[in-house]
Each structure stands twice: as C-alpha cells, then as structure tokens.
Design an enzyme around this catalytic site. Structure first.
Site, PDB file in Angstrom:
ATOM      1  N   ASP A  16      41.713  43.941  39.882  1.00  0.00           N
ATOM      2  CA  ASP A  16      41.811  44.790  38.565  1.00  0.00           C
ATOM      3  C   ASP A  16      41.676  43.538  37.485  1.00  0.00           C
ATOM      4  O   ASP A  16      42.546  42.945  37.035  1.00  0.00           O
ATOM      5  CB  ASP A  16      43.153  45.058  38.342  1.00  0.00           C
ATOM      6  CG  ASP A  16      43.003  46.268  37.220  1.00  0.00           C
ATOM      7  OD1 ASP A  16      42.171  46.402  36.545  1.00  0.00           O
ATOM      8  OD2 ASP A  16      44.208  47.004  36.908  1.00  0.00           O
ATOM      9  N   ALA A  17      40.248  43.540  37.161  1.00  0.00           N
ATOM     10  CA  ALA A  17      39.865  42.641  35.781  1.00  0.00           C
ATOM     11  C   ALA A  17      39.184  43.026  34.841  1.00  0.00           C
ATOM     12  O   ALA A  17      39.061  42.396  33.633  1.00  0.00           O
ATOM     13  CB  ALA A  17      39.132  41.362  36.734  1.00  0.00           C
ATOM     14  N   LYS A  18      38.516  44.442  35.000  1.00  0.00           N
ATOM     15  CA  LYS A  18      38.143  44.906  34.007  1.00  0.00           C
ATOM     16  C   LYS A  18      36.988  44.121  33.175  1.00  0.00           C
ATOM     17  O   LYS A  18      36.743  44.053  31.989  1.00  0.00           O
ATOM     18  CB  LYS A  18      39.220  45.554  32.856  1.00  0.00           C
ATOM     19  CG  LYS A  18      40.168  46.585  33.378  1.00  0.00           C
ATOM     20  CD  LYS A  18      41.175  47.007  32.384  1.00  0.00           C
ATOM     21  CE  LYS A  18      42.123  48.013  33.014  1.00  0.00           C
ATOM     22  NZ  LYS A  18      43.010  47.405  34.069  1.00  0.00           N
ATOM     23  N   ARG A  19      36.031  43.420  33.950  1.00  0.00           N
ATOM     24  CA  ARG A  19      35.199  42.653  33.296  1.00  0.00           C
ATOM     25  C   ARG A  19      33.984  43.622  32.711  1.00  0.00           C
ATOM     26  O   ARG A  19      33.637  44.513  33.419  1.00  0.00           O
ATOM     27  CB  ARG A  19      34.747  41.624  34.398  1.00  0.00           C
ATOM     28  CG  ARG A  19      35.764  40.440  34.862  1.00  0.00           C
ATOM     29  CD  ARG A  19      36.200  39.711  33.701  1.00  0.00           C
ATOM     30  NE  ARG A  19      36.713  38.647  34.155  1.00  0.00           N
ATOM     31  CZ  ARG A  19      38.207  38.317  34.051  1.00  0.00           C
ATOM     32  NH1 ARG A  19      38.755  39.340  33.111  1.00  0.00           N
ATOM     33  NH2 ARG A  19      38.714  37.305  34.217  1.00  0.00           N
TER      34      ARG A  19
ATOM     35  N   THR B 186      37.364  46.166  39.140  1.00  0.00           N
ATOM     36  CA  THR B 186      37.307  47.068  38.024  1.00  0.00           C
ATOM     37  C   THR B 186      36.225  46.474  37.051  1.00  0.00           C
ATOM     38  O   THR B 186      36.514  45.191  36.655  1.00  0.00           O
ATOM     39  CB  THR B 186      38.679  47.273  37.534  1.00  0.00           C
ATOM     40  OG1 THR B 186      39.296  46.247  36.997  1.00  0.00           O
ATOM     41  CG2 THR B 186      39.650  48.164  38.531  1.00  0.00           C
TER      42      THR B 186
END
Length: 266
Positions: free
Chosen positions: A88-91, A116
C-alpha cells in the site's frame, strides 16, 4: 500464477477474503528490532486466515534503511508462507518517475506482487505501473473511492465512476477471470459497492476500512462476485494491534474477520 490468480485460488482453498494489513508503528515498540520481530510474528500467526497481506509502506519508510530491510523480510516471509503481498504505497507520477516507482515497488526483493496506485495525475500515469505488473505477474490497485471521510472533495461528481471505467477498459485487454488492474473502494461506502462491482466486473476490489475505521463484514457482500471471489476486505490496526501487542489476540481477530466475511456471503 498471477497475483489475481493467487488471491482467488487462496480465497477458494482457504475460504478467506481477508487482507491482513501490517502497519507497524514505532511508538508501540521498544525499538526497531522489537517492531520487526512482532510484525513477523503477526504475519506468520495470521497467515492461515489471510488471502493476502498488505504492508503500508509509509510505516517502513519512516524507519529509514532499517524499515526497508524489515519490509524485505516481511515480503520474503510472506512469499515463503505462500501469501501474496500487496504494498500500500499509493504511488502516482509522470513519465520516467512513474517508471522508476513501478520498477522499485513491483520488482525486486523489497517489492510486493501488487501495488496501490493514484490515478489523479491522469490515466496516462497508470501505464508504467500496469505494464510492470503485467510483465511480472503482479497487479495494481487503482484508487477509485477511498475510505477516508474527505474523499468526496475530489472523488465525487462522477470522478470515481470515470476512474472505474478506466479500470474496466484496462482489464478488457487481458484474459482470465480477473485482470491485473484492481480497484480500491472503501468498505466505508457500503451503499456504493454493488454499483462498482457491476461497473468493474473483472477487477479485484480492495475494501479498506474493516474494523478500526468502522466498516463491518456484514455490509460488504455486494462487493463480491458470484461464488464469493473478486474482493478483499482489509483490516490493519484491528488485527496487528487487536489487543496491544498480543499475537494470540491478532490471531483471534483475523479468524473472526475471516469468519464474519464468510458468514456475510452465505
């Protein structure tokens, strides 16, 4: 086996739809070594109840190099246990920067099999991530409608639906039961789940917000496809810190979430 296939197979064989979040907070521990050992213990103990595990990258980055080393150990331990890893990094970024993020977090020892990603710089920014995921048998989970209360500032007015349609378009380029492009749809929006399931029929849905954020398993049935596949309900604090640092309490919480999710689909 791709990430989507591995998760779906594990859902069927282990009868679990639970994604166990591993979000270690340094202030809960004596030091980084204590954090490391407890996180690995929780992972091993809860693995039988997990369809996948989801380390939140921010908590590992906050520890600097020690955190990245711990993350590599967590990913390696999960692979040994046969549990798929979703970072879960939302890059999200443009051009070569997006390519570098994709290389860093979808390939290599400290990478997950899935990541993510944030689409709000434009759909073209998804391309490097999707290409890296496909090349490595992985997946990306695109933010569609997140679990936080403020999501409506930017995700309302039909924006989430436009992103969902792009997820569907990307998956149409692939074969298989589920494609490599999943979607993040907050479990805190139960009234929207059925519509997003229909709108993204071949996307794995990641449903954050189970437990500490207030969502309940009973509300999530509309997110699943026929046969109870196609979605992962994520619980982090509610598992890792179910009762302080008690690993037996983490096991009990993971088992309870698994059973509640199964009951919601029967």
């Amino acid at each position: 086996m791709t990430f989507a296939q591995a998760v779906t197979d594990r859902t069927r064989t282990h009868q679990t739809r639970l994604c166990v979040g591993l979000d270690p907070r340094l202030d809960a521990y004596r030091d980084a070594e204590h954090l490391r050992s407890h996180t690995l213990e929780v992972l091993e103990a809860t693995a039988p109840f997990a369809a996948c595990v989801k380390p939140q990258l921010a908590f590992y980055e906050a520890l600097g190099l020690d955190g990245l080393r711990i993350l590599e150990e967590v990913c390696a331990a999960a692979r040994t246990l046969g549990v798929p890893v979703l970072l879960d990094a939302k890059r999200g970024d443009i051009g070569s920067t997006a390519q570098a993020y994709a290389q860093g977090w979808l390939t290599g020892r400290h990478a997950g099999a899935a990541l993510t990603v944030n689409p709000f710089l434009g759909f073209e920014t998804l391309t490097p991530f999707v290409e890296a995921a496909r090349a490595n048998g992985g997946a990306v989970f695109v933010l569609v409608k997140t679990s936080n209360p403020g999501q409506g500032d930017l995700q309302g007015g039909g924006i989430s639906e436009r992103v969902a349609d792009e997820v569907t378009r990307l998956n149409a380029q692939e074969d298989g039961e589920y494609g490599s492009v999943g979607a993040v749809v907050g479990a805190t929006h139960p009234g929207d789940l059925a519509a997003f399931r229909v709108r993204m029929p071949r996307a794995l849905l990641l449903l954050p917000g189970l437990g500490a954020q207030g969502a309940t398993a009973a509300q999530l049935a509309p997110a699943f496809a026929a046969g109870g596949t196609g979605a992962l309900a994520s619980a982090s604090r509610g598992v890792q810190y179910a009762q302080g640092l008690s690993v037996p309490a983490s096991v009990a919480a993971a088992r309870s979430f698994r059973d509640e999710l199964n009951s919601a689909l029967n």
